[in-house]
Design an enzyme around this catalytic site. Sequence first.
Site, PDB file in Angstrom:
ATOM      1  N   ASP A 121      79.891 -69.841 -61.791  1.00  0.00           N
ATOM      2  CA  ASP A 121      78.934 -70.406 -60.751  1.00  0.00           C
ATOM      3  C   ASP A 121      79.137 -69.647 -59.324  1.00  0.00           C
ATOM      4  O   ASP A 121      78.588 -68.964 -59.058  1.00  0.00           O
ATOM      5  CB  ASP A 121      79.346 -71.966 -60.836  1.00  0.00           C
ATOM      6  CG  ASP A 121      78.593 -72.954 -60.052  1.00  0.00           C
ATOM      7  OD1 ASP A 121      77.324 -72.417 -59.786  1.00  0.00           O
ATOM      8  OD2 ASP A 121      79.015 -73.820 -59.720  1.00  0.00           O
ATOM      9  N   ARG A 144      81.018 -82.723 -73.507  1.00  0.00           N
ATOM     10  CA  ARG A 144      81.630 -81.295 -74.202  1.00  0.00           C
ATOM     11  C   ARG A 144      81.204 -81.426 -75.736  1.00  0.00           C
ATOM     12  O   ARG A 144      81.059 -80.224 -75.955  1.00  0.00           O
ATOM     13  CB  ARG A 144      83.139 -81.211 -73.780  1.00  0.00           C
ATOM     14  CG  ARG A 144      83.678 -81.488 -72.606  1.00  0.00           C
ATOM     15  CD  ARG A 144      85.261 -80.896 -72.625  1.00  0.00           C
ATOM     16  NE  ARG A 144      85.996 -81.283 -71.435  1.00  0.00           N
ATOM     17  CZ  ARG A 144      85.766 -80.432 -70.403  1.00  0.00           C
ATOM     18  NH1 ARG A 144      85.121 -79.222 -70.475  1.00  0.00           N
ATOM     19  NH2 ARG A 144      86.641 -80.697 -69.236  1.00  0.00           N
ATOM     20  N   GLU A 161      85.051 -67.448 -70.529  1.00  0.00           N
ATOM     21  CA  GLU A 161      84.952 -68.481 -69.507  1.00  0.00           C
ATOM     22  C   GLU A 161      83.324 -69.158 -69.902  1.00  0.00           C
ATOM     23  O   GLU A 161      82.558 -68.691 -70.630  1.00  0.00           O
ATOM     24  CB  GLU A 161      84.665 -68.163 -68.178  1.00  0.00           C
ATOM     25  CG  GLU A 161      84.185 -68.765 -67.000  1.00  0.00           C
ATOM     26  CD  GLU A 161      85.134 -70.019 -66.767  1.00  0.00           C
ATOM     27  OE1 GLU A 161      85.403 -70.908 -67.815  1.00  0.00           O
ATOM     28  OE2 GLU A 161      85.325 -70.340 -65.785  1.00  0.00           O
ATOM     29  N   ASP A 162      83.131 -70.527 -69.588  1.00  0.00           N
ATOM     30  CA  ASP A 162      82.079 -71.095 -70.204  1.00  0.00           C
ATOM     31  C   ASP A 162      80.962 -70.787 -69.294  1.00  0.00           C
ATOM     32  O   ASP A 162      79.678 -70.569 -69.668  1.00  0.00           O
ATOM     33  CB  ASP A 162      82.329 -72.692 -70.037  1.00  0.00           C
ATOM     34  CG  ASP A 162      82.873 -73.226 -68.791  1.00  0.00           C
ATOM     35  OD1 ASP A 162      83.065 -72.440 -67.928  1.00  0.00           O
ATOM     36  OD2 ASP A 162      83.046 -74.503 -68.963  1.00  0.00           O
ATOM     37  N   PHE A 218      72.783 -78.360 -63.136  1.00  0.00           N
ATOM     38  CA  PHE A 218      73.841 -78.696 -63.733  1.00  0.00           C
ATOM     39  C   PHE A 218      73.828 -78.862 -65.085  1.00  0.00           C
ATOM     40  O   PHE A 218      73.001 -79.780 -65.523  1.00  0.00           O
ATOM     41  CB  PHE A 218      74.488 -79.960 -62.900  1.00  0.00           C
ATOM     42  CG  PHE A 218      76.142 -80.019 -63.350  1.00  0.00           C
ATOM     43  CD1 PHE A 218      77.075 -79.382 -62.684  1.00  0.00           C
ATOM     44  CD2 PHE A 218      76.643 -80.654 -64.415  1.00  0.00           C
ATOM     45  CE1 PHE A 218      78.394 -79.638 -62.906  1.00  0.00           C
ATOM     46  CE2 PHE A 218      77.823 -80.971 -64.736  1.00  0.00           C
ATOM     47  CZ  PHE A 218      78.800 -80.232 -63.804  1.00  0.00           C
TER      48      PHE A 218
HETATM   49  P1  IMP Z   1      83.091 -71.363 -60.152  1.00  0.00           P
HETATM   50  O1  IMP Z   1      84.524 -71.232 -59.895  1.00  0.00           O
HETATM   51  O2  IMP Z   1      82.242 -71.942 -59.001  1.00  0.00           O
HETATM   52  O3  IMP Z   1      82.289 -70.033 -60.604  1.00  0.00           O
HETATM   53  O4  IMP Z   1      83.137 -72.461 -61.302  1.00  0.00           O
HETATM   54  C1  IMP Z   1      83.189 -72.227 -62.724  1.00  0.00           C
HETATM   55  C2  IMP Z   1      83.706 -73.548 -63.319  1.00  0.00           C
HETATM   56  O5  IMP Z   1      82.995 -74.381 -62.838  1.00  0.00           O
HETATM   57  C3  IMP Z   1      83.401 -73.242 -64.794  1.00  0.00           C
HETATM   58  O6  IMP Z   1      84.414 -73.135 -65.342  1.00  0.00           O
HETATM   59  C4  IMP Z   1      83.088 -74.863 -64.965  1.00  0.00           C
HETATM   60  O7  IMP Z   1      84.067 -75.577 -65.527  1.00  0.00           O
HETATM   61  C5  IMP Z   1      82.503 -75.296 -63.765  1.00  0.00           C
HETATM   62  N1  IMP Z   1      81.039 -75.803 -63.838  1.00  0.00           N
HETATM   63  C6  IMP Z   1      80.175 -74.722 -62.796  1.00  0.00           C
HETATM   64  N2  IMP Z   1      78.819 -74.878 -63.183  1.00  0.00           N
HETATM   65  C7  IMP Z   1      78.809 -76.038 -63.943  1.00  0.00           C
HETATM   66  C8  IMP Z   1      77.888 -76.560 -64.876  1.00  0.00           C
HETATM   67  O8  IMP Z   1      76.544 -76.543 -64.320  1.00  0.00           O
HETATM   68  N3  IMP Z   1      78.308 -77.638 -65.527  1.00  0.00           N
HETATM   69  C9  IMP Z   1      79.638 -77.786 -66.061  1.00  0.00           C
HETATM   70  N4  IMP Z   1      80.498 -77.273 -65.495  1.00  0.00           N
HETATM   71  C10 IMP Z   1      80.358 -76.298 -64.447  1.00  0.00           C
HETATM   72 MG    MG Z   2      85.086 -77.006 -66.159  1.00  0.00          MG
END
Ligand code: IMP
Ligand code: MG
Length: 175
Positions: A103, A165, A99-100, A152
């Site tokens: 959050d 990206r 995963e990138d 962010f």
């Molecule tokens: P989560 O479900 O809130 O943990 O979100 C995870 C996904 O949200 C990641 O796979 C990202 O694609 C996106 N995301 C969360 N934070 C960021 C950020 O700071 N920049 C870009 N994408 C983010």
């Molecule tokens: Mg994303």
Amino acid sequence: MPLAKTRVLIPADQIRARVQELGAKIDQDYAGRAPIQMIAILKGACIFLSDLARAVKTPARIDFIGISSYGRGKTSSGEVKVTKDLDSSIEGLDVLLVEDIVDSGVTLTYLIHVLEQRKPRSIRIAALLDKPERRLRPVRVDYVGFTIPDKFVVGYGLDYAEDYRNLPDICVLES
Ligand code: IMP
Ligand code: MG
């Protein structure tokens, strides 16, 4: 529309060095367990996956899963769905979900639940970035590249509304 200004948070050479370290750790942990079934979560993790896959020496296979959760915003809608499924079965395999960024944890919690039903031998998580301040669901991340503050970020695969990206560094988006 012109793109917003960005400020480098983690430069490319630091990312490169950390990915090598993660690769070495993964090789240790997966000794005798090849192949590793790597699964990248589209699209953000594709650049991390391509570097991580080459940083491990253990034989690995690669697949992709697509999910939607964020739309065009900066915060999760809280709703996740699979938009592109894996090409093949993961039953009995050692899965490394790539995963990138973690959050809220909503995306990974959902995806782990979906993948566990397919009876892999194991599932571990590798995330390039972790933003623990915003966690809503607890997630056990086995390999973390960098822990970052609640900002962010874009670049190295991460986007804002599909832009940024291909930046080689991880940058903060200045709004
Ligand atoms: P989560 O479900 O809130 O943990 O979100 C995870 C996904 O949200 C990641 O796979 C990202 O694609 C996106 N995301 C969360 N934070 C960021 C950020 O700071 N920049 C870009 N994408 C983010
Ligand atoms: Mg994303």
